[in-house]
Structure formats: structure tokens, C-alpha cells
Design a protein around this motif. Sequence first.
Motif, short mmCIF file in Angstrom:
data_model
loop_
_atom_site.label_atom_id
_atom_site.label_comp_id
_atom_site.label_asym_id
_atom_site.label_seq_id
_atom_site.Cartn_x
_atom_site.Cartn_y
_atom_site.Cartn_z
N TYR A 179 0.84 -1.20 0.00
CA TYR A 179 0.00 0.00 0.00
C TYR A 179 0.88 1.25 0.00
O TYR A 179 0.66 2.20 -0.76
N LEU A 180 1.91 1.24 0.86
CA LEU A 180 2.75 2.43 1.02
C LEU A 180 3.50 2.80 -0.26
O LEU A 180 3.96 3.92 -0.40
N GLY A 181 3.63 1.86 -1.17
CA GLY A 181 4.34 2.16 -2.41
C GLY A 181 3.41 2.39 -3.58
O GLY A 181 3.86 2.55 -4.72
N SER A 182 2.11 2.40 -3.30
CA SER A 182 1.22 2.50 -4.46
C SER A 182 0.20 3.63 -4.35
O SER A 182 -0.54 3.89 -5.29
N LYS A 183 0.14 4.31 -3.20
CA LYS A 183 -0.86 5.37 -3.05
C LYS A 183 -0.22 6.74 -3.20
O LYS A 183 0.71 7.08 -2.46
N PHE A 184 -0.69 7.47 -4.16
CA PHE A 184 -0.19 8.83 -4.39
C PHE A 184 -1.32 9.58 -5.09
O PHE A 184 -2.08 8.96 -5.85
N PRO A 185 -1.46 10.89 -4.84
CA PRO A 185 -2.60 11.60 -5.45
C PRO A 185 -2.51 11.73 -6.97
O PRO A 185 -3.49 12.14 -7.61
N VAL A 186 -1.35 11.39 -7.53
CA VAL A 186 -1.23 11.36 -8.99
C VAL A 186 -0.52 10.07 -9.36
O VAL A 186 0.57 9.80 -8.88
N LEU A 187 -1.14 9.27 -10.19
CA LEU A 187 -0.46 8.09 -10.72
C LEU A 187 -0.42 8.24 -12.23
O LEU A 187 -1.46 8.38 -12.88
N GLU A 188 0.78 8.28 -12.75
CA GLU A 188 0.93 8.50 -14.20
C GLU A 188 0.41 7.30 -14.99
O GLU A 188 0.33 6.19 -14.46
#
Length: 298
Positions: A179-188
Motif C-alpha cells: 500500500y505504502l508504495g502504491s498510493k499517491f494523489p497522482v499516478l501517471e
Amino acid sequence: MGKIRCRFCKEEAFIRLKQHRLNLCKEHYLSWFENYTQRTIREFNMIKEGERVLVAVSGGKDSLSLWFVLKRLNYQADGLYIDLGIGEYSKKSKEKVLKFAKEHNLKLIVVSLKEEGIPIPLVGEKTNRSYCSLCGRIKRYYFNKVAREGGYDILATGHNLDDEASSLLSNVLSWDLKYLGSKFPVLEEEGGFKKKVKPFFKFSEKEVLIYTLLRKIDFIEEECPYSEGASTLFYKKLLNEVEERSPGTKLRFYLDYLRKVYPLFKKKREDLKSCILCGEPSYKEVCFICSLKGKVKV
Ligand code: SF4
Ligand code: ZN
Ligand code: ZN
């Protein structure tokens, strides 16, 4: 004691945003909210001029307000509503979305899971997975598929700070590194997945609610009957208690995660195969959704 005044016009303020050290009248709250969304979009390089955005709308306050603000900021934003086929809840939420789109003359795409053969109650009954995990996968699938087929550049969702921070907290408590490596407010855009953005991620739930009410946007307040909201609500409440004691903590907790933790665990979205039936990214020859359709066929 004197009245609290709006930072911009010196009229009496109706709200005090402790975390931003800002007092605002109603009119300036609305413009602050919209300008802040624009700043977040620019800061995180979410949407460029001319790009086509597909907004995932559920009928709730966050997604309808997001659609509204994006249009006010002159973005090309169409809506996508997925009719989950969950009885009264879906009926009511669909009515709200249709009404909103009509009132504001916006383009709305509707996908009906009944017509697709996989309404949530049916797939929940026929498999032994939880309703919410199935629903989440099905929604993600159609968001991506509709965006890809419709030539959209970006998929936008209305997640707010309370959603993001509470989900981060619960995953930190179980040290879910994936989870910590996949959640970001922008995913290209990557590996067959469209670019995804969350322009409201810095707003608290309350801030979005106030905007929605001031703009008189009619939204569905009922919870989905399958809602597994109890634990999420607990974490939201917990964070709000911390926030009450120490304003700004919630946003700092999340922004520090983005700055300090995410880069350490960041993973590329995998390059998957394309499903031989529908063309969507998939681990297997036939994707999860296409095989689900096969399983529940009556
Ligand atoms: Fe889907 Fe669960 Fe949300 Fe209901 S509560 S809409 S089943 S994810
Ligand atoms: Zn003012
Ligand atoms: Zn498929």
C-alpha cells in the motif's frame, strides 16, 4: 470581543480554518476552495491544458463537487457513473447524478452493471469475496476501460484528506508496504492504466461538505447498505480528535508520507498482459472481470 473578519473583504467571517490560519466569509470561502484546487492541480501536475478528464461520480458530495469545480476552472471534464445495481441506494444515487448533469448541462456516461451481467448483489452472492472488494475491482475496471475507449487522458476521483489519511493510518498500523508504495494523489499512465488524479486530497471532509452546501449541490447522503465503513469511520474519528488538539496534523501526516515514505516504497505499476476478451490490463489471459462474468452467468 470584536467580530472575526474575513481575511479578504473584512466582512464578518463565517468560518475559521484553523489549519490554514484563515477566516473567511461565504463568498471568499468559495473562491478560496476553487483556487486551492487549482493550486493543487498545478503543484502536482495533475491536469494540463487541453487534456480530457473523466470524473468518477457516485452521487456523493465529493465527486459531484469535484466535477463542479473542474468545470468552473474550465477543464474539459465529463462524468462517469457506474450503476452498481444495489437496490434503492443505486436508484437514488443515479437520480442525483442524472439531475446534476442535466442542470449543469454536462456530459455523463452511465455504465449499468445489471446490463453487464455483474450487479454487485449478484456477484457478492455467487462468490465468496466481500462485496466491497468486488465492487472496488469492478469500479476500477470500468473507470479504466471507459477512459481508454473514450480517449480520455485522465481519470479524476473525489477522495478527500480524511479518506486518504485514514486509509494511510490503517495501513501503517498493519505495515502494508505494498500500500505504502502504491498510493499517491497522482499516478501517471503506465502499463495499460490511465493516469489517475485526486485534486481534493488536501481538503478535509468538512471543507468539501461546506463547499457542497454553499453551492447547493444536491447529493446522496445515505450510505451504501454493504458499507464496511465502521473501521474507516473509526480512523477518521481518531484523526479528527488529534486534529482538534493539534490543527494541521492530519494534512502534515499525509504530506509527510508523500514526501518521505512513498519514494522509499514506490513501485512501478506492472506491465501486465492484455485480456484476450476485453483488452484491459490483466495478470492472466482472461482478466478478473471477464472471468467473473463467465462465473455468474445464469
Ligand atoms: Fe461498493 Fe462497498 Fe462502496 Fe457499497 S460500500 S459502493 S459495495 S465499495
Ligand atoms: Zn470575504
Ligand atoms: Zn477482460
